[in-house]
Design a protein around this motif. Structure first.
Motif, PDB file in Angstrom:
ATOM      1  N   GLY A 102       0.822  -1.205   0.000  1.00 26.81           N
ATOM      2  CA  GLY A 102       0.000   0.000   0.000  1.00 26.81           C
ATOM      3  C   GLY A 102       0.851   1.248   0.000  1.00 26.81           C
ATOM      4  O   GLY A 102       2.089   1.203  -0.105  1.00 26.81           O
ATOM      5  N   GLU A 133      -3.445   3.871   2.108  1.00 27.75           N
ATOM      6  CA  GLU A 133      -4.274   3.509   0.956  1.00 27.75           C
ATOM      7  C   GLU A 133      -3.912   2.094   0.525  1.00 27.75           C
ATOM      8  O   GLU A 133      -2.816   1.846   0.013  1.00 27.75           O
ATOM      9  CB  GLU A 133      -4.061   4.485  -0.200  1.00 27.75           C
ATOM     10  CG  GLU A 133      -4.516   5.898   0.112  1.00 27.75           C
ATOM     11  CD  GLU A 133      -4.260   6.865  -1.026  1.00 27.75           C
ATOM     12  OE1 GLU A 133      -4.853   7.956  -1.032  1.00 27.75           O
ATOM     13  OE2 GLU A 133      -3.449   6.526  -1.935  1.00 27.75           O
ATOM     14  N   HIS A 135      -9.943   4.663  -6.288  1.00 30.61           N
ATOM     15  CA  HIS A 135      -8.525   4.426  -6.592  1.00 30.61           C
ATOM     16  C   HIS A 135      -7.860   3.507  -5.578  1.00 30.61           C
ATOM     17  O   HIS A 135      -6.676   3.214  -5.718  1.00 30.61           O
ATOM     18  CB  HIS A 135      -7.771   5.766  -6.617  1.00 30.61           C
ATOM     19  CG  HIS A 135      -8.306   6.717  -7.648  1.00 30.61           C
ATOM     20  ND1 HIS A 135      -8.160   6.517  -9.005  1.00 30.61           N
ATOM     21  CD2 HIS A 135      -9.008   7.876  -7.501  1.00 30.61           C
ATOM     22  CE1 HIS A 135      -8.739   7.514  -9.655  1.00 30.61           C
ATOM     23  NE2 HIS A 135      -9.277   8.357  -8.763  1.00 30.61           N
ATOM     24  N   ALA A 136      -8.598   3.086  -4.563  1.00 28.97           N
ATOM     25  CA  ALA A 136      -8.017   2.207  -3.555  1.00 28.97           C
ATOM     26  C   ALA A 136      -9.109   1.316  -2.998  1.00 28.97           C
ATOM     27  O   ALA A 136     -10.288   1.685  -2.976  1.00 28.97           O
ATOM     28  CB  ALA A 136      -7.374   3.019  -2.430  1.00 28.97           C
ATOM     29  N   ARG A 137      -8.708   0.118  -2.560  1.00 27.18           N
ATOM     30  CA  ARG A 137      -9.677  -0.816  -1.995  1.00 27.18           C
ATOM     31  C   ARG A 137     -10.230  -0.270  -0.671  1.00 27.18           C
ATOM     32  O   ARG A 137     -11.430  -0.348  -0.406  1.00 27.18           O
ATOM     33  CB  ARG A 137      -8.989  -2.168  -1.768  1.00 27.18           C
ATOM     34  CG  ARG A 137      -9.873  -3.204  -1.088  1.00 27.18           C
ATOM     35  CD  ARG A 137     -11.034  -3.592  -1.993  1.00 27.18           C
ATOM     36  NE  ARG A 137     -11.865  -4.606  -1.368  1.00 27.18           N
ATOM     37  CZ  ARG A 137     -11.638  -5.920  -1.484  1.00 27.18           C
ATOM     38  NH1 ARG A 137     -10.610  -6.345  -2.214  1.00 27.18           N
ATOM     39  NH2 ARG A 137     -12.428  -6.781  -0.904  1.00 27.18           N
ATOM     40  N   GLN A 167      -4.467  -1.216  -1.757  1.00 31.47           N
ATOM     41  CA  GLN A 167      -5.001  -1.647  -3.047  1.00 31.47           C
ATOM     42  C   GLN A 167      -5.653  -3.016  -2.959  1.00 31.47           C
ATOM     43  O   GLN A 167      -6.522  -3.339  -3.774  1.00 31.47           O
ATOM     44  CB  GLN A 167      -3.886  -1.662  -4.100  1.00 31.47           C
ATOM     45  CG  GLN A 167      -3.220  -0.315  -4.319  1.00 31.47           C
ATOM     46  CD  GLN A 167      -4.222   0.746  -4.730  1.00 31.47           C
ATOM     47  OE1 GLN A 167      -5.121   0.478  -5.508  1.00 31.47           O
ATOM     48  NE2 GLN A 167      -4.080   1.954  -4.169  1.00 31.47           N
ATOM     49  N   ARG A 168      -5.257  -3.792  -2.018  1.00 34.20           N
ATOM     50  CA  ARG A 168      -5.863  -5.108  -1.843  1.00 34.20           C
ATOM     51  C   ARG A 168      -5.753  -5.527  -0.384  1.00 34.20           C
ATOM     52  O   ARG A 168      -4.827  -5.125   0.330  1.00 34.20           O
ATOM     53  CB  ARG A 168      -5.214  -6.158  -2.744  1.00 34.20           C
ATOM     54  CG  ARG A 168      -3.709  -6.315  -2.545  1.00 34.20           C
ATOM     55  CD  ARG A 168      -3.112  -7.253  -3.595  1.00 34.20           C
ATOM     56  NE  ARG A 168      -3.704  -8.572  -3.545  1.00 34.20           N
ATOM     57  CZ  ARG A 168      -3.274  -9.555  -2.746  1.00 34.20           C
ATOM     58  NH1 ARG A 168      -2.246  -9.356  -1.947  1.00 34.20           N
ATOM     59  NH2 ARG A 168      -3.851 -10.733  -2.765  1.00 34.20           N
TER      60      ARG A 168
END
Length: 751
Positions: A196, A267, A244-246, A269-270
Motif C-alpha cells: 500500500g 491507501e 482508486h483504492a480498496r 489496493q488489496r
C-alpha cells in the motif's frame, strides 16, 4: 374483448422456472449477505490490525532506540568524558559506536543541564545553542530528570525521539538523545513491510492539515473534511468510497505528551482476506447457478411426463364449458383417462354442472316469486328470458320488444335501459298509465345492471312492480296528514287563546288586588285638590286673593292632577300588558318600585312591613316589563296572603306574641343573572304539595280567594324571558327567587 387465457402447460413451466429463479435469487442473496458481512468484517479487522501495526512500528523504533541508548548511558567512560566536558574525547569515543546505527538513528545529541547543546554526534560542528525554548522534550528531560520518548514537533519538523538523563553518581550532568526519522523513511518502511501507500499529515488550525511525507507525491484518494474532527479526537477512520483504492485508513498519532497532532493515511489496493472471501463468493454463485439449472431441467422433464395426458382432458373440458355457456346444463360429458388424478377432475366438473343446474332452478324460482314483471335484456335490446307474469301480460314481448311494445307501459323503456348501461347504477322511475277501460295503473320501473368479468355492463334485469295501491294509500295518508296538521294548528291556536285569556284574567285579578292602593293613591291628591280650591274660594270671598298665592295653589293642583294621571296611566298600561311579542330593556328595580307604588298602601293598611334591599347600578334585562311587574305583584300578593293567614291562625290559637308580618324584597347580580328575591314570614307552603305550586289552577288558598293561575303564568313569563323561578321553604315563611339573564353589554342603570 375477452382476455386470452394462458395454457396450463405454459403456466406450469413458468411456475417451475419462477420457483427455480426465486430459489437461486434467495440462495444468491444469502451468499451475498453472508459473504458481504464477512468481507466487511475482514476489512474492518484488517483496518484495525493495520492501525495497530503502524503504532507498533512507531513503538518498535522507539524501543530499539531506547534499548541502545540505555546501553550507552551505562558506559562509565562515556559518563566520565561527558562529565569532564571533553567534547573532542567524547566525540572520538562515540563516533565508532554511532556509525553502525546512523542510518536508522539520524540524531545523536548530548545536552547540558542548562539546555545548551554540548555535542551533536551527527553534526559535531554545531554546538553551543540553547534548546530549552525550541525543544519541549529537551526541556522536560532536563527538568524532570526522567526518560522521555515519543514523537516531537521541533524546529526541524517531526521526529521520533528518545531522551535519557545522565548521572555521575548522584550528580545530574545532562541528557543524551537518539532521534529517528518520522517522515519519508518511515512511510517507505511501512510500504515495504505491509504494502500500500502511506502518508503523514500534520494538523494545523481548525480543519487544516498539511502533508509531511508520503510514498507518493500526493494521495490517490482525497480526505473528507467530515473525518477530520473525529481524527482530532483520536478516533481512527475507515473509508471504502474511493475508486482508486480498496480501502483507506486514517490513523491519528500523538506527540510524546499525548496530544493528537496529525494522522497517518494508508491507501490499500488489496486486502488478502477480503479478496479470498470474494473469490469464494463468486464460486458459490456459480455453484448455485449450476444447481438451479440442474433442478430446472429435472423439473421440466417431470412436468412434461405429468402433463402430457392433459391435452385430451383440456379439450373435452372446453367442450363441456361451451355446452354450459350455451345453456345446456344437463350435458355431462364423457371424459376418460387412465390416470386416477384426471378422473377426479372429471367428477369435479360433473359436480359443477349439477350445481349450475340446481342454481338455475333456484334463480328461476326466485324470479317467479317476485310480485311483478321481470325480464332479462342484453345490450342489443333483446329479451333473453322473462317470468310467467311478463309473458301472460305481453305474450309476444320476446319478438316485438320495443317495436310493438313501445308505448304506454314501455314509453320510457329505451331511455331507462340506456341510463342503466351508461351509469352502471340501478335506475328507478315511477309512472302512471291508463290501462284499458278499468282506469289508471301506477308502476315502479327498476333497471338493474349486470356486469361481465371485465367490469362492463353486459345485461339489464328489468323489474316492474304495480304500485297503484301504494299511490292510493299515499294520497290518503297525505290528506290525513293535512287534516291532522290543520287540527293541530287549530288546537295550538285555541291553547294560545286560552293562555292569553288566563293571563288576562290573572292580570285583572291583580288589578282587583290593587284597587285599595289605587283608591288611596288617587284619593290623597283629590283631597289635596279640594282643600286647595276651598282655600282659593275663601280667599276670594274675603277679597284676600293675590296673584302669588293663586299661582302657588294652581301649581299644587296641577302637581296633584299629574300624580293622579300617572297612577291611572300606569294602571292602564299594566292592565293592557302590551303586545304578546313586546320586548324592551328595563330595570328590575324600577318594576319593583312601580309594583310597590300600587300595593304599598294596601300592605301598610294590613299591617305588613315591606323591607327593601335593592342593589343599585344593576344592568338591564330584556323582556316585557309589564309582564315582569305582573310577576312581582303576583308574588307580593301571595306573600301578603301567606302572612295574613299565619297571623290569623296564630290569633285564633291565642298566641300571646304574634310576630308582625314582614315581606323582604332584594335584588342582586350573580353570574350575569339579575336575582329578585321576595321573602315572607307567612304560613309557608303546604307539605307534600311543593311540586304542584307551578301547575295551572292549583291553589292552597280558601275557595273563592285564588284562581290558581298566578304562579303558573309567572312561571311561563319568566321562562319566556330565558330565566327561571324557584322557591325555598324557610323555617317560617317562603322565599321565591326569580333569575333572569342580563342584556349582553349592558352597563347598568334604571329606565
Amino acid at each position: 374483448m375477452r382476455r386470452r387465457l394462458m395454457p396450463l402447460s405454459l403456466k406450469v413451466i413458468l411456475i417451475i422456472v419462477g420457483s427455480q429463479l426465486l430459489l437461486y435469487i434467495l440462495f444468491a442473496l444469502l451468499i451475498l449477505k453472508g459473504s458481504t458481512d464477512a468481507i466487511t468484517a475482514s476489512e474492518e479487522d484488517s483496518f484495525r490490525l493495520l492501525g495497530d501495526t503502524i503504532h507498533w512500528s512507531i513503538d518498535d523504533e522507539l524501543a530499539k532506540a531506547e534499548l541502545a541508548l540505555d546501553y550507552m548511558v551505562r558506559d562509565p567512560l562515556l559518563i566520565d568524558l561527558f562529565a569532564g566536558r571533553d567534547r573532542s574525547g567524547l566525540y572520538a569515543y562515540v563516533k565508532d559506536k554511532y556509525e553502525p546505527i546512523k542510518d536508522r538513528v539520524v540524531r545523536f545529541h548530548f545536552h547540558l543541564p542548562d539546555g545548551t547543546s554540548f555535542l551533536r554526534v551527527h553534526n559535531p560542528a554545531s554546538f553551543g545553542d540553547n534548546l530549552l525554548e525550541l525543544r519541549p522534550m529537551v526541556r522536560d528531560v532536563l527538568s524532570l530528570k526522567q526518560k522521555v520518548r515519543g514523537i516531537e514537533l521541533g524546529r526541524d519538523g517531526l521526529g521520533l525521539r528518545v531522551l535519557m538523563p545522565l548521572w555521575k553518581g548522584n550528580t545530574f550532568i545532562g541528557a543524551v538523545e537518539f532521534g529517528m526519522d518520522f517522515g519519508s523513511g518511515f512511510v517507505k518502511t511501512l510500504k515495504h513491510k505491509f504494502g500500500g501507500d502511506y502518508y503523514i499529515f500534520l494538523f494545523g488550525g481548525d480543519q487544516q492539515y498539511s502533508l509531511i511525507a508520503g510514498t507518493l507525491d500526493k494521495p490517490r484518494c482525497p480526505t473528507a473534511d467530515r473525518l477530520i474532527s473525529p481524527l482530532k479526537q483520536g478516533t481512527a477512520q475507515l473509508s471504502l468510497d474511493c475508486s482508486h483504492a480498496r480501502a483507506v485508513g486514517l490513523y491519528p498519532y500523538r506527540d510524546y505528551s499525548g496530544t493528537v497532532i496529525g494522522f497517518i493515511k494508508a491507501e490499500m489496493q488489496r486486502i488478502p482476506l477480503s479478496d479470498a472471501l470474494e473469490s469464494i463468493q463468486n464460486r458459490l454463485f456459480l455453484l448455485g447457478l449450476f444447481l438451479v439449472l440442474s433442478l430446472l431441467i429435472a423439473s421440466l422433464y417431470a412436468m412434461n411426463s405429468f402433463l402430457s395426458p392433459l391435452g385430451e382432458v383440456v379439450q373435452k373440458t372446453h367442450l363441456i364449458s361451451e355446452k354450459i355457456l350455451s345453456g345446456d346444463v344437463s350435458y355431462r360429458g364423457s371424459i376418460r383417462h387412465g390416470a386416477a388424478e384426471y378422473q377426479e377432475i372429471i367428477r369435479a366438473v360433473n359436480r359443477i354442472i349439477d350445481a349450475l343446474r340446481d342454481r338455475e332452478n333456484l334463480l328461476q324460482a326466485i324470479v317467479e316469486g317476485i310480485p311483478g314483471i321481470v325480464y332479462y335484456v342484453d345490450r342489443n335490446f333483446k329479451i333473453l328470458w322473462a317470468n310467467k307474469l311478463t309473458l301472460s301480460r305481453f305474450p309476444r314481448i320476446k319478438e316485438e320488444y320495443l317495436q310493438q311494445y313501445a308505448t304506454g307501459f314501455f314509453e320510457h323503456e329505451r331511455s331507462l335501459i340506456i341510463r342503466a348501461m351508461n351509469s352502471g347504477d340501478i335506475e328507478v322511475f315511477d309512472a302512471c298509465y291508463m290501462y284499458n277501460s278499468e282506469g289508471q295503473e301506477c308502476w315502479e320501473h327498476v333497471a338493474v345492471p349486470v356486469f361481465d368479468t371485465e367490469g362492463g355492463v353486459s345485461h339489464i334485469i328489468r323489474i316492474s312492480q304495480d304500485i297503484s295501491d301504494k299511490r292510493k294509500a299515499e294520497m290518503e295518508l297525505r290528506e290525513l296528514n293535512e287534516n291532522l296538521e290543520r287540527r293541530v294548528e287549530e288546537e295550538i291556536q285555541q291553547r294560545q287563546e286560552g293562555e292569553r285569556i288566563a293571563e288576562q284574567q290573572s292580570r285583572l285579578a291583580a288589578i282587583g288586588e290593587l284597587a285599595t292602593g289605587m283608591a288611596h293613591e288617587i284619593t290623597q291628591p283629590l283631597n289635596a285638590i279640594a282643600f286647595s280650591v276651598e282655600n282659593i274660594k275663601n280667599r276670594f270671598d274675603q277679597q284676600n286673593l293675590n296673584e302669588a298665592y293663586l299661582h302657588k295653589k294652581i301649581a299644587a293642583i296641577v302637581s296633584d292632577i299629574e300624580r293622579v294621571r300617572r297612577v291611572i296611566e300606569h294602571v292602564r298600561l299594566f292592565a293592557r300588558g302590551g303586545p304578546t311579542d313586546y320586548q324592551a330593556a328595563f330595570s328590575v328595580n324600577h318594576c319593583v318600585e312601580n309594583a310597590l307604588s300600587l300595593m304599598g298602601t294596601q300592605l301598610a293598611t294590613h299591617g305588613i312591613d315591606v323591607q327593601l334591599n335593592l342593589e343599585t347600578g344593576l344592568p338591564d334585562i330584556m323582556g316585557n316589563p309589564f309582564q315582569y311587574e305582573q310577576v312581582i305583584i303576583n308574588l307580593i300578593s301571595n306573600a301578603r296572603d301567606a302572612v295574613e293567614e299565619r297571623i290569623l291562625a296564630e290569633s285564633e290559637a291565642h298566641t300571646l306574641d304574634v310576630p308582625a308580618g314582614i315581606i323582604t324584597i332584594r335584588t342582586s347580580l350573580s353570574d350575569n343573572q339579575i336575582i329578585l328575591a321576595i321573602e315572607d314570614n307567612g304560613i309557608g307552603l303546604p307539605q307534600g304539595e311543593e311540586s304542584r305550586i307551578f301547575d295551572p289552577f292549583f291553589t292552597s288558598k280558601p275557595l273563592g280567594k285564588g284562581t290558581g293561575l298566578g304562579l303558573s303564568i309567572s312561571y311561563g313569563i319568566i321562562r319566556q324571558m330565558g330565566g327561571s323561578i324557584r322557591f325555598e321553604s324557610l323555617e317560617q315563611g317562603t322565599r321565591f327567587l326569580v333569575e333572569v339573564p342580563i342584556i349582553h353589554g349592558s352597563s347598568g342603570g334604571i329606565l
